[in-house]
Enzyme design. Structure first.
Site, PDB file in Angstrom:
ATOM      1  CG  ASP A  34     145.506  98.718 117.175  1.00 26.74           C
ATOM      2  OD1 ASP A  34     145.753  99.370 116.145  1.00 26.74           O
ATOM      3  OD2 ASP A  34     145.879  99.074 118.303  1.00 26.74           O
TER       4      ASP A  34
ATOM      5  NE  ARG B 239     151.406 105.412 113.898  1.00 32.79           N
ATOM      6  CZ  ARG B 239     151.464 104.266 114.567  1.00 32.79           C
ATOM      7  NH1 ARG B 239     151.965 103.198 114.006  1.00 32.79           N
ATOM      8  NH2 ARG B 239     151.019 104.189 115.800  1.00 32.79           N
TER       9      ARG B 239
ATOM     10  CE  LYS C  14     152.634  97.036 119.981  1.00 31.34           C
ATOM     11  NZ  LYS C  14     151.701  98.100 119.597  1.00 31.34           N
ATOM     12  CG  ASN C  15     149.132  99.258 121.891  1.00 27.75           C
ATOM     13  OD1 ASN C  15     150.310  99.030 121.574  1.00 27.75           O
ATOM     14  ND2 ASN C  15     148.155  99.327 121.010  1.00 27.75           N
TER      15      ASN C  15
ATOM     16  CB  CYS D  55     153.191  99.978 113.040  1.00 31.95           C
ATOM     17  SG  CYS D  55     152.990  98.227 113.152  1.00 31.95           S
TER      18      CYS D  55
ATOM     19  NE  ARG E  56     156.537  96.930 116.552  1.00 31.35           N
ATOM     20  CZ  ARG E  56     155.509  97.695 116.227  1.00 31.35           C
ATOM     21  NH1 ARG E  56     155.119  97.784 114.988  1.00 31.35           N
ATOM     22  NH2 ARG E  56     154.874  98.407 117.128  1.00 31.35           N
TER      23      ARG E  56
HETATM   24  N1  EPU Z   1     146.869 111.991 115.573  1.00 37.96           N
HETATM   25  C1  EPU Z   1     147.106 113.296 115.234  1.00 37.96           C
HETATM   26  N2  EPU Z   1     147.996 113.997 116.002  1.00 37.96           N
HETATM   27  C2  EPU Z   1     148.640 113.444 117.063  1.00 37.96           C
HETATM   28  C3  EPU Z   1     148.385 112.107 117.405  1.00 37.96           C
HETATM   29  C4  EPU Z   1     147.494 111.390 116.623  1.00 37.96           C
HETATM   30  O1  EPU Z   1     146.546 113.818 114.287  1.00 37.96           O
HETATM   31  O2  EPU Z   1     149.432 114.148 117.720  1.00 37.96           O
HETATM   32  C5  EPU Z   1     145.894 111.205 114.776  1.00 37.96           C
HETATM   33  C6  EPU Z   1     146.531 110.017 114.073  1.00 37.96           C
HETATM   34  O3  EPU Z   1     147.069 110.372 112.825  1.00 37.96           O
HETATM   35  C7  EPU Z   1     145.378 109.047 113.990  1.00 37.96           C
HETATM   36  C8  EPU Z   1     144.553 109.341 115.251  1.00 37.96           C
HETATM   37  O4  EPU Z   1     144.953 110.635 115.676  1.00 37.96           O
HETATM   38  O5  EPU Z   1     144.605 109.340 112.863  1.00 37.96           O
HETATM   39  C9  EPU Z   1     144.735 108.377 116.400  1.00 37.96           C
HETATM   40  O6  EPU Z   1     146.104 108.230 116.731  1.00 37.96           O
HETATM   41  P1  EPU Z   1     146.622 107.831 118.185  1.00 37.96           P
HETATM   42  O7  EPU Z   1     147.476 108.932 118.701  1.00 37.96           O
HETATM   43  O8  EPU Z   1     145.453 107.404 119.012  1.00 37.96           O
HETATM   44  O9  EPU Z   1     147.526 106.579 117.879  1.00 37.96           O
HETATM   45  P2  EPU Z   1     148.890 106.204 118.570  1.00 37.96           P
HETATM   46  O10 EPU Z   1     148.864 106.582 120.001  1.00 37.96           O
HETATM   47  O11 EPU Z   1     150.043 106.639 117.754  1.00 37.96           O
HETATM   48  C10 EPU Z   1     148.094 103.886 119.458  1.00 37.96           C
HETATM   49  C11 EPU Z   1     148.500 102.462 119.311  1.00 37.96           C
HETATM   50  C12 EPU Z   1     148.128 101.980 117.913  1.00 37.96           C
HETATM   51  C13 EPU Z   1     146.631 102.185 117.685  1.00 37.96           C
HETATM   52  C14 EPU Z   1     146.224 103.631 117.977  1.00 37.96           C
HETATM   53  C15 EPU Z   1     144.720 103.864 117.916  1.00 37.96           C
HETATM   54  C16 EPU Z   1     150.439 102.312 120.711  1.00 37.96           C
HETATM   55  C17 EPU Z   1     151.908 102.204 120.817  1.00 37.96           C
HETATM   56  N3  EPU Z   1     149.938 102.360 119.500  1.00 37.96           N
HETATM   57  O12 EPU Z   1     148.821 104.619 118.482  1.00 37.96           O
HETATM   58  O13 EPU Z   1     148.406 100.608 117.929  1.00 37.96           O
HETATM   59  O14 EPU Z   1     146.300 101.877 116.361  1.00 37.96           O
HETATM   60  O15 EPU Z   1     146.686 104.008 119.280  1.00 37.96           O
HETATM   61  O16 EPU Z   1     144.063 103.046 118.827  1.00 37.96           O
HETATM   62  O17 EPU Z   1     149.739 102.318 121.716  1.00 37.96           O
HETATM   63  C18 EPU Z   1     149.007  98.534 117.081  1.00 37.96           C
HETATM   64  O18 EPU Z   1     149.009  98.113 118.261  1.00 37.96           O
HETATM   65  O19 EPU Z   1     149.063  97.791 116.079  1.00 37.96           O
HETATM   66  C19 EPU Z   1     148.924  99.961 116.852  1.00 37.96           C
HETATM   67  C20 EPU Z   1     149.252 100.530 115.716  1.00 37.96           C
END
Ligand code: EPU
Length: 430
Positions: free
Chosen positions: A307, A123, A22-23, A117, A399
């Site tokens: 995750d 986020r 998915k990701n 989510c 999803r």
């Molecule tokens: N963060 C910041 N600033 C940013 C971006 C992130 O402070 O600009 C912080 C977040 O608040 C968090 C940490 O950095 O504490 C990590 O966030 P990350 O950006 O890695 O998460 P994401 O890209 O929004 C993806 C996956 C999530 C998964 C996370 C961590 C997707 C669409 N989503 O989210 O997946 O938990 O990486 O591995 O790829 C899921 O699949 O259930 C899911 C939530």
């Protein structure tokens, strides 16, 4: 609205084949907008997040055509808009990847802030924005993110991420693929889907080195040409079935995985007394004895994945002794714990830690999915609990898990879908 009805207390036996990640898919599909040609993406998971993203690409003017149920052809040459409809973007968290892709290809993007989510916390996407700005974009943040390359085309830059962010790493990588000059991303995330996106872009003609390490170097190219690419198997889907077998007992062969991606999950399940045997691209998972306690801290890859946190916490509710799970990525990802406790689990949350006192058994209850992985955890708990449980809000689960009910039924689980009655729906909303 659908709910799942689960008659629990039965061990799982058989084989399950893992779908595309998915990701990775939710980044690679927007990345197809960077391609000035036709790209064929194989091993696409059949999940609602993918369907929504393909609808968005279609809405922007790209031609999207399924060749088989798991392979899609995207021709972005006819893309006519850089404005993503608010209604569509709101439905999916990963809509933020459209900013990097559209900005990289057309020098502008207008995307409303992502939905998807919600763990009950913030986020942020400040690191994405910081990257785009360093590459010469003006970015306005409001209900919409409006980003415009000042010179019409982004230029390469050196970007240090203040937090290890999967989304920012992928978004900046996309934006940099067609930028003028070289981009370096320091403190980059290293998840398997980061490498997959880089491999996809490189197979279309990009020049990206170092994906999977802390430092990614992108040499901007003039054009991406098109080609064929197959998405990697889903690490978290595989881990979820491993956790399900750990919770219910039984023996399942999990097919189509990349063993290296599973190491962080395998190691912890083995500590808990689960037998995991690696065979080429399959894993055999067996649990016939008692579960042992352990401590787990979620971390960016190659650490234990956040995750998998709700699913593994659920398994630990049935382990002998006290376990501590510490969430090291998100501020708040424990909203589901209250639901687990309604099934007889003994878990208390202290800041970023969940302290789990193992119990002998969970009991059936009617619970709801708070988000995708929390929803999967509810299903695992219901499969392990004696009696009939009902799980609502399962659209979250759909999803990200392809044919979850069908795959579990093939393993002998007694789980089925039913329509939510108006009365239940009202209770939920209230
Ligand atoms: N963060 C910041 N600033 C940013 C971006 C992130 O402070 O600009 C912080 C977040 O608040 C968090 C940490 O950095 O504490 C990590 O966030 P990350 O950006 O890695 O998460 P994401 O890209 O929004 C993806 C996956 C999530 C998964 C996370 C961590 C997707 C669409 N989503 O989210 O997946 O938990 O990486 O591995 O790829 C899921 O699949 O259930 C899911 C939530």
């Amino acid at each position: 609205m659908t709910k799942y009805i689960v008659e629990g207390g039965k061990p799982l036996f058989g084989e399950v084949t893992i779908s595309g990640a998915k990701n990775a898919a939710v980044a690679i599909i927007p990345a197809a907008l960077l391609v000035d040609g036709v790209c064929r993406i194989e091993n696409i998971p059949n999940i609602s997040d993918v369907e929504m993203l393909l609808n968005i690409l279609d809405d922007l003017g790209a031609k999207v055509r399924f060749l088989t149920p798991t392979s899609v052809e995207i021709d972005s040459r006819a893309t006519r808009s850089t404005q993503v409809s608010q209604e569509l973007a709101h439905k999916i968290r990963a809509s933020y990847y459209l900013i990097g892709a559209l900005l990289g290809r057309f020098g502008e993007a207008e995307v409303s802030l992502p939905g998807g989510c919600n763990f009950g916390g913030v986020r942020p996407i400040d690191q994405h924005v910081k990257g785009f700005a360093a590459m010469g974009a003006d970015v306005q943040e409001g209900d919409f993110i409006v980003a415009r390359a000042r010179d019409g085309r982004l230029r390469g830059a050196s970007i240090y991420l203040d937090v290890v962010s999967v989304g920012a790493t992928m978004n900046i990588m996309m934006a940099a693929a067609l930028a003028d000059g070289n981009t370096t991303i320091e403190n980059a995330a290293k998840e398997p889907h980061i490498v997959d996106l880089a491999n996809f872009l490189n197979s279309m003609g990009a020049d990206i080195k170092g994906a999977g390490t802390d430092t990614i170097r992108v040499r901007g190219v003039e054009r991406l040409n098109g080609g064929t690419y197959a998405i990697i198997p889903d690490q978290i889907e595989a881990g979820t079935y491993m956790a399900a077998v750990a919770a219910t007992g039984g023996q399942v062969l999990i097919r189509n995985i990349i063993p290296k991606h599973m190491d962080c999950i395998t190691a912890k399940l083995q500590e808990m007394g689960v037998c995991v045997i690696e065979e080429d691209d399959n894993l055999l998972v067996r649990r016939d004895g008692p579960l042992q306690r352990t401590n787990i801290k979620t971390l960016p890859y190659p650490g234990f994945p956040t995750d998998m946190q709700p699913q593994v916490t659920t398994v630990l509710t049935l382990a002998q002794g006290t376990s501590i799970v510490t969430e090291g990525v998100w501020d708040n990802r424990y909203r589901y714990v209250g639901e687990l406790c309604r099934m007889g689990a003994q878990v208390r949350v202290e800041g970023r830690a969940a302290v789990i006192e193992g119990v002998d058994a969970l009991h059936a209850a009617n619970v709801q999915a708070y988000d995708l992985r929390a929803g999967a955890a509810m299903v695992i708990a219901a499969l392990a609990a004696e009696g009939t449980s009902e799980i609502t809000n399962v659209h979250y689960i759909e999803r990200g898990y392809e044919n979850f009910v069908g795959k579990l039924r093939a393993l002998g689980a007694d789980i089925r879908c039913a329509e939510v009655t108006e009365e239940t729906a009202e209770r939920q909303i209230g």
